[in-house]
Design a protein around this motif. Structure first.
Motif, PDB file in Angstrom:
ATOM      1  N   LYS A  32       0.855  -1.276  -0.080  1.00  0.00           N
ATOM      2  CA  LYS A  32      -0.134  -0.049  -0.191  1.00  0.00           C
ATOM      3  C   LYS A  32       0.915   1.212  -0.169  1.00  0.00           C
ATOM      4  O   LYS A  32       1.930   1.250   0.579  1.00  0.00           O
ATOM      5  N   ILE A  33       0.203   2.262  -0.574  1.00  0.00           N
ATOM      6  CA  ILE A  33       0.962   3.571  -0.235  1.00  0.00           C
ATOM      7  C   ILE A  33      -0.076   4.490   0.107  1.00  0.00           C
ATOM      8  O   ILE A  33      -1.454   4.128   0.287  1.00  0.00           O
ATOM      9  N   TYR A  34       0.248   5.811   0.615  1.00  0.00           N
ATOM     10  CA  TYR A  34      -0.724   6.820   1.021  1.00  0.00           C
ATOM     11  C   TYR A  34      -0.370   7.831   0.207  1.00  0.00           C
ATOM     12  O   TYR A  34       0.637   8.221  -0.440  1.00  0.00           O
ATOM     13  N   ALA A  35      -1.569   8.584  -0.460  1.00  0.00           N
ATOM     14  CA  ALA A  35      -1.613   9.646  -1.562  1.00  0.00           C
ATOM     15  C   ALA A  35      -2.553  10.667  -1.324  1.00  0.00           C
ATOM     16  O   ALA A  35      -3.711  10.355  -0.584  1.00  0.00           O
ATOM     17  N   PHE A  36      -2.328  11.823  -1.806  1.00  0.00           N
ATOM     18  CA  PHE A  36      -3.380  12.533  -1.857  1.00  0.00           C
ATOM     19  C   PHE A  36      -3.119  13.374  -3.467  1.00  0.00           C
ATOM     20  O   PHE A  36      -2.184  13.413  -3.784  1.00  0.00           O
ATOM     21  N   GLY A  37      -4.159  13.775  -3.773  1.00  0.00           N
ATOM     22  CA  GLY A  37      -4.387  14.648  -5.187  1.00  0.00           C
ATOM     23  C   GLY A  37      -4.747  15.852  -4.788  1.00  0.00           C
ATOM     24  O   GLY A  37      -5.186  16.396  -3.715  1.00  0.00           O
ATOM     25  N   PHE A  38      -4.075  16.845  -5.914  1.00  0.00           N
ATOM     26  CA  PHE A  38      -4.187  18.271  -5.919  1.00  0.00           C
ATOM     27  C   PHE A  38      -4.412  18.764  -7.157  1.00  0.00           C
ATOM     28  O   PHE A  38      -4.027  18.224  -8.280  1.00  0.00           O
ATOM     29  N   ALA A  39      -5.308  19.701  -7.503  1.00  0.00           N
ATOM     30  CA  ALA A  39      -5.893  20.276  -8.987  1.00  0.00           C
ATOM     31  C   ALA A  39      -5.931  21.844  -8.584  1.00  0.00           C
ATOM     32  O   ALA A  39      -6.363  22.602  -7.713  1.00  0.00           O
ATOM     33  N   ALA A  40      -5.485  22.341  -9.739  1.00  0.00           N
ATOM     34  CA  ALA A  40      -5.443  23.889  -9.642  1.00  0.00           C
ATOM     35  C   ALA A  40      -5.857  24.044 -11.134  1.00  0.00           C
ATOM     36  O   ALA A  40      -5.682  23.535 -12.028  1.00  0.00           O
ATOM     37  N   GLN A  53      -5.192   9.121   1.179  1.00  0.00           N
ATOM     38  CA  GLN A  53      -6.035   7.977   0.816  1.00  0.00           C
ATOM     39  C   GLN A  53      -4.942   6.775   0.845  1.00  0.00           C
ATOM     40  O   GLN A  53      -3.861   7.102   0.541  1.00  0.00           O
ATOM     41  N   GLU A  54      -5.463   5.559   1.348  1.00  0.00           N
ATOM     42  CA  GLU A  54      -4.668   4.587   1.168  1.00  0.00           C
ATOM     43  C   GLU A  54      -4.831   3.834  -0.193  1.00  0.00           C
ATOM     44  O   GLU A  54      -6.194   3.379  -0.576  1.00  0.00           O
ATOM     45  N   ILE A  55      -3.923   3.780  -1.023  1.00  0.00           N
ATOM     46  CA  ILE A  55      -4.257   2.668  -2.166  1.00  0.00           C
ATOM     47  C   ILE A  55      -3.301   1.387  -2.230  1.00  0.00           C
ATOM     48  O   ILE A  55      -2.207   1.429  -1.813  1.00  0.00           O
ATOM     49  N   ASP A  56      -4.113   0.449  -2.228  1.00  0.00           N
ATOM     50  CA  ASP A  56      -3.607  -1.008  -2.127  1.00  0.00           C
ATOM     51  C   ASP A  56      -2.870  -1.354  -3.480  1.00  0.00           C
ATOM     52  O   ASP A  56      -3.256  -0.973  -4.537  1.00  0.00           O
ATOM     53  N   SER A  57      -1.820  -2.114  -3.154  1.00  0.00           N
ATOM     54  CA  SER A  57      -1.101  -2.591  -4.467  1.00  0.00           C
ATOM     55  C   SER A  57      -0.537  -1.734  -5.368  1.00  0.00           C
ATOM     56  O   SER A  57      -0.933  -1.894  -6.701  1.00  0.00           O
ATOM     57  N   GLU A  98       4.734   5.753   3.951  1.00  0.00           N
ATOM     58  CA  GLU A  98       4.461   5.764   5.351  1.00  0.00           C
ATOM     59  C   GLU A  98       3.519   7.043   5.407  1.00  0.00           C
ATOM     60  O   GLU A  98       3.518   7.942   4.934  1.00  0.00           O
ATOM     61  N   ARG A  99       2.541   6.723   6.092  1.00  0.00           N
ATOM     62  CA  ARG A  99       1.413   7.789   6.261  1.00  0.00           C
ATOM     63  C   ARG A  99       1.977   9.105   7.158  1.00  0.00           C
ATOM     64  O   ARG A  99       1.592  10.208   6.626  1.00  0.00           O
ATOM     65  N   LYS A 100       2.541   9.037   8.088  1.00  0.00           N
ATOM     66  CA  LYS A 100       3.196  10.327   8.539  1.00  0.00           C
ATOM     67  C   LYS A 100       4.071  10.874   7.611  1.00  0.00           C
ATOM     68  O   LYS A 100       4.119  12.128   7.625  1.00  0.00           O
ATOM     69  N   ASP A 101       4.575  10.258   6.576  1.00  0.00           N
ATOM     70  CA  ASP A 101       5.522  11.018   5.435  1.00  0.00           C
ATOM     71  C   ASP A 101       4.609  11.612   4.586  1.00  0.00           C
ATOM     72  O   ASP A 101       4.718  13.141   4.280  1.00  0.00           O
ATOM     73  N   ILE A 102       3.357  11.336   4.267  1.00  0.00           N
ATOM     74  CA  ILE A 102       2.420  11.903   3.473  1.00  0.00           C
ATOM     75  C   ILE A 102       1.764  12.862   3.996  1.00  0.00           C
ATOM     76  O   ILE A 102       1.329  14.083   3.385  1.00  0.00           O
ATOM     77  N   SER A 127     -15.300   9.724   0.431  1.00  0.00           N
ATOM     78  CA  SER A 127     -16.593   9.342  -0.359  1.00  0.00           C
ATOM     79  C   SER A 127     -16.838   9.952  -1.845  1.00  0.00           C
ATOM     80  O   SER A 127     -17.680   9.166  -2.284  1.00  0.00           O
ATOM     81  N   ASP A 128     -16.297  10.913  -2.142  1.00  0.00           N
ATOM     82  CA  ASP A 128     -16.748  11.449  -3.248  1.00  0.00           C
ATOM     83  C   ASP A 128     -15.721  10.923  -4.619  1.00  0.00           C
ATOM     84  O   ASP A 128     -16.212  10.910  -5.619  1.00  0.00           O
ATOM     85  N   PHE A 129     -14.482  10.877  -4.003  1.00  0.00           N
ATOM     86  CA  PHE A 129     -13.574  10.418  -5.111  1.00  0.00           C
ATOM     87  C   PHE A 129     -12.342   9.652  -4.339  1.00  0.00           C
ATOM     88  O   PHE A 129     -12.039  10.006  -3.026  1.00  0.00           O
ATOM     89  N   HIS A 130     -12.092   8.308  -4.961  1.00  0.00           N
ATOM     90  CA  HIS A 130     -11.137   7.774  -4.378  1.00  0.00           C
ATOM     91  C   HIS A 130     -10.156   7.163  -5.420  1.00  0.00           C
ATOM     92  O   HIS A 130     -10.688   6.819  -6.625  1.00  0.00           O
ATOM     93  N   PHE A 131      -8.764   7.147  -5.584  1.00  0.00           N
ATOM     94  CA  PHE A 131      -8.070   6.618  -6.623  1.00  0.00           C
ATOM     95  C   PHE A 131      -8.100   5.103  -6.546  1.00  0.00           C
ATOM     96  O   PHE A 131      -8.208   4.729  -5.649  1.00  0.00           O
ATOM     97  N   SER A 132      -8.010   4.484  -7.679  1.00  0.00           N
ATOM     98  CA  SER A 132      -8.044   3.267  -7.833  1.00  0.00           C
ATOM     99  C   SER A 132      -6.429   2.626  -8.291  1.00  0.00           C
ATOM    100  O   SER A 132      -5.940   3.419  -8.859  1.00  0.00           O
TER     101      SER A 132
END
Length: 145
Positions: A32-40, A53-57, A98-102, A127-132
């Protein structure tokens, strides 16, 4: 300083030969990885942050630590935003193992926009958007052996 023809030829062949050396980087699947998205957008001052978010595999290049298909993760967010009428956004994904790093990356990036003071910051809920998770294509997997 003038180079001899022989020295010049050796330098050229070394440069050309370097282009054909196969990289030894391997890709690996991490649980798993931990990630967030940003848009501008350049058209307005509203920026968007997804929840962390937590993304598996997920697949990582173990030589440079890059997320494989990171552009496709960004397109997931871009397509979501386009689908709700927010077109022409530039989207990125930031991740860590690692979660603390993200959480540090998330807070640092968000603080930059808060400090600037002229941006409207909006959140995108899990609940509105999740990375696959994205599996690399067969070509990349075959060349990884």
């Amino acid at each position: 300083m003038k180079l001899s023809k022989t020295t010049f030829a050796i330098i050229i062949f070394a440069m050309i030969g370097g282009c054909f050396i196969k990289a030894t980087a391997k890709i690996k699947c991490v649980p798993k990885i931990y990630a967030f998205g940003f848009a501008a957008s350049f058209n307005d001052s509203t920026v968007y942050f997804t929840d962390i978010q937590e993304i598996d595999s997920a697949w990582i290049n173990d030589k440079n630590g890059f997320l494989i298909s990171r552009d496709n993760y960004s397109y997931q967010l871009k397509n979501y935003l386009s689908g709700i009428g927010l077109e022409h956004r530039t989207c990125i994904i930031s991740f860590a193992l690692e979660r603390k790093d993200i959480e540090k990356k998330y807070q640092k990036m968000k603080n930059k926009y808060v400090k600037a003071g002229n941006f409207l910051i909006k959140g995108i809920n899990d609940s509105d958007f999740h990375f696959s998770a994205i599996k690399p294509d067969n070509y990349l997997l075959e060349n990884n052996k």
